[in-house]
Design a protein around this motif. Structure first.
Motif, PDB file in Angstrom:
ATOM      1  N   GLY A  60     -13.186   6.357  -6.906  1.00 14.59           N
ATOM      2  CA  GLY A  60     -12.870   6.964  -5.611  1.00 14.59           C
ATOM      3  C   GLY A  60     -13.299   6.137  -4.429  1.00 14.59           C
ATOM      4  O   GLY A  60     -13.173   6.562  -3.286  1.00 14.59           O
ATOM      5  N   SER A 119      -5.613  -5.827  -4.102  1.00 14.19           N
ATOM      6  CA  SER A 119      -6.373  -6.004  -2.879  1.00 14.19           C
ATOM      7  C   SER A 119      -5.911  -7.308  -2.257  1.00 14.19           C
ATOM      8  O   SER A 119      -5.320  -8.154  -2.927  1.00 14.19           O
ATOM      9  CB  SER A 119      -7.877  -6.061  -3.183  1.00 14.19           C
ATOM     10  N   VAL A 162     -12.138  -4.121  -8.521  1.00 18.47           N
ATOM     11  CA  VAL A 162     -11.252  -3.270  -7.732  1.00 18.47           C
ATOM     12  C   VAL A 162     -10.852  -2.037  -8.535  1.00 18.47           C
ATOM     13  O   VAL A 162     -10.864  -0.915  -8.030  1.00 18.47           O
ATOM     14  CB  VAL A 162      -9.997  -4.057  -7.300  1.00 18.47           C
ATOM     15  N   ASN A 163     -10.496  -2.224  -9.809  1.00 24.00           N
ATOM     16  CA  ASN A 163     -10.119  -1.090 -10.661  1.00 24.00           C
ATOM     17  C   ASN A 163     -11.263  -0.090 -10.776  1.00 24.00           C
ATOM     18  O   ASN A 163     -11.057   1.127 -10.707  1.00 24.00           O
ATOM     19  CB  ASN A 163      -9.727  -1.581 -12.056  1.00 24.00           C
ATOM     20  N   VAL A 169      -2.847  -1.165  -8.644  1.00 20.94           N
ATOM     21  CA  VAL A 169      -4.099  -1.462  -7.961  1.00 20.94           C
ATOM     22  C   VAL A 169      -4.142  -2.936  -7.582  1.00 20.94           C
ATOM     23  O   VAL A 169      -3.879  -3.806  -8.398  1.00 20.94           O
ATOM     24  CB  VAL A 169      -5.302  -1.104  -8.853  1.00 20.94           C
ATOM     25  N   LYS A 181      -2.649   3.694  -9.943  1.00 19.62           N
ATOM     26  CA  LYS A 181      -3.500   2.846 -10.769  1.00 19.62           C
ATOM     27  C   LYS A 181      -2.758   1.639 -11.316  1.00 19.62           C
ATOM     28  O   LYS A 181      -3.322   0.558 -11.474  1.00 19.62           O
ATOM     29  CB  LYS A 181      -4.097   3.666 -11.914  1.00 19.62           C
ATOM     30  N   ALA A 238     -10.365  -4.182   1.284  1.00 20.40           N
ATOM     31  CA  ALA A 238      -9.186  -3.391   1.608  1.00 20.40           C
ATOM     32  C   ALA A 238      -9.406  -2.646   2.916  1.00 20.40           C
ATOM     33  O   ALA A 238     -10.527  -2.468   3.367  1.00 20.40           O
ATOM     34  CB  ALA A 238      -8.888  -2.391   0.489  1.00 20.40           C
ATOM     35  N   VAL A 295     -13.275   2.604  -1.912  1.00 22.25           N
ATOM     36  CA  VAL A 295     -12.285   1.680  -1.369  1.00 22.25           C
ATOM     37  C   VAL A 295     -12.783   0.265  -1.575  1.00 22.25           C
ATOM     38  O   VAL A 295     -13.924  -0.039  -1.225  1.00 22.25           O
ATOM     39  CB  VAL A 295     -12.062   1.935   0.145  1.00 22.25           C
ATOM     40  N   PRO A 296     -11.987  -0.663  -2.177  1.00 22.82           N
ATOM     41  CA  PRO A 296     -12.418  -2.044  -2.326  1.00 22.82           C
ATOM     42  C   PRO A 296     -12.877  -2.634  -1.002  1.00 22.82           C
ATOM     43  O   PRO A 296     -12.310  -2.334   0.047  1.00 22.82           O
ATOM     44  CB  PRO A 296     -11.148  -2.751  -2.839  1.00 22.82           C
ATOM     45  N   ASP A 348       0.858  -1.185   0.000  1.00 27.61           N
ATOM     46  CA  ASP A 348       0.000   0.000   0.000  1.00 27.61           C
ATOM     47  C   ASP A 348       0.897   1.239   0.000  1.00 27.61           C
ATOM     48  O   ASP A 348       2.117   1.149  -0.101  1.00 27.61           O
ATOM     49  CB  ASP A 348      -0.945   0.002   1.204  1.00 27.61           C
ATOM     50  N   VAL A 380     -11.643   1.825  -7.437  1.00 31.36           N
ATOM     51  CA  VAL A 380     -10.592   2.823  -7.234  1.00 31.36           C
ATOM     52  C   VAL A 380     -10.776   3.996  -8.188  1.00 31.36           C
ATOM     53  O   VAL A 380     -10.603   5.157  -7.820  1.00 31.36           O
ATOM     54  CB  VAL A 380      -9.201   2.188  -7.401  1.00 31.36           C
ATOM     55  N   PRO A 440      -5.269   4.707  -1.427  1.00 37.73           N
ATOM     56  CA  PRO A 440      -5.296   3.901  -2.644  1.00 37.73           C
ATOM     57  C   PRO A 440      -3.956   3.947  -3.350  1.00 37.73           C
ATOM     58  O   PRO A 440      -3.310   4.997  -3.418  1.00 37.73           O
ATOM     59  CB  PRO A 440      -6.387   4.581  -3.490  1.00 37.73           C
TER      60      PRO A 440
END
Length: 248
Positions: free
Chosen positions: A149, A169, A142-143, A167, A164, A155, A151-152, A87, A146, A161
């Motif tokens: 804006g 999880s 997930v993409n 990305v 890109k 996660a 949060v998965p 992260d 993100v 985040p």
């Protein structure tokens, strides 16, 4: 007479049970007292002179961050051989601990004889179809989250985040780690180097235990008792009885 005998036995059992409960309570109270004394000694009001943090890359995690915030010290020094996280929290070390003071490349350490001269090979394993389909589906979700804006869902809600291009999880990482083709590859590599000192690393405890079962070798992880851990490492390092271990 039978009723009287029964009453005596029952009474004796009750007394024994009560005694065991009392003993258990005393043990629990003693453990709680030791815990309080340890906390008082660790988080003492006057603070510490030097706070030395090994494996400092884990300090940004919520659990360690909370403990670090409660510790007082005149100076804090962090050490790690892996200055990286999946992260964006690695950047938090600047205000949690301080700026980076020294960085040594592993190539220089190897050239100076501090690290073994090794050959590193990266092997890419195709995912089995079921894992691949699940991975692609989850990755798209997930993409999209993100990009919007959000949060998965798997996660950490406090985690910043990642860029890109990175990305990810925890579930995606777990799917990649548990790919059956990766285990087959690992088993083939172990067989190829049979008899040589071999360590298989795995971050996921359940998967690590599976490797240990399949390879019929000891596993060392956070729950391994200290004495057992020392014996495994000693046998691995100093004897020919143990040439293969799996480690988290």
């Amino acid at each position: 007479a039978a009723r009287q005998a029964s009453a005596k036995v029952t009474g004796g059992t009750a007394a024994a049970t009560g005694g065991a409960a009392t003993g258990s309570n005393r043990s629990a109270n003693a453990a709680a007292q030791r815990s309080r004394e340890t906390a008082d000694a660790l988080f003492r009001p006057e603070g510490w002179g030097l706070l030395l943090l090994d494996e400092v890359h884990v300090a940004p995690a919520d659990f360690f961050r909370e403990a670090l915030g409660a510790l007082k010290a005149k100076a804090t020094l962090g050490l790690t051989a892996t200055f990286v996280r999946e992260d964006a929290r690695i950047n938090d070390l600047h205000h949690l601990v301080g700026p980076k003071l020294f960085d040594a490349s592993w190539e220089d350490l190897q050239a100076q004889g501090f690290l073994a001269d090794v050959t590193c090979v990266e092997v890419h394993c195709r995912m089995v179809r079921e894992f691949g389909v699940e991975y692609v589906t989850r990755r798209r979700a997930v993409n999209a989250a993100v990009a919007g804006g959000a949060v998965p869902e798997d996660a950490s809600p406090t985690r910043a985040p990642p860029p890109k291009e990175r990305v990810s999880s925890p579930l995606l990482v777990a799917l990649a780690a548990a790919n059956p083709n990766k285990m087959s590859c690992a088993l083939a590599l172990v067989a190829r180097h049979r008899g040589a000192k071999t360590i298989v690393f795995c971050d996921y405890i359940e998967l690590l235990r599976r490797y240990a079962d399949v390879l019929k070798c000891p596993a060392v992880h956070g729950d391994t008792p200290h004495a057992e851990r020392l014996k495994i490492f000693s046998d691995f390092e100093s004897t020919s009885r143990l040439n293969l271990i799996v480690v988290s």
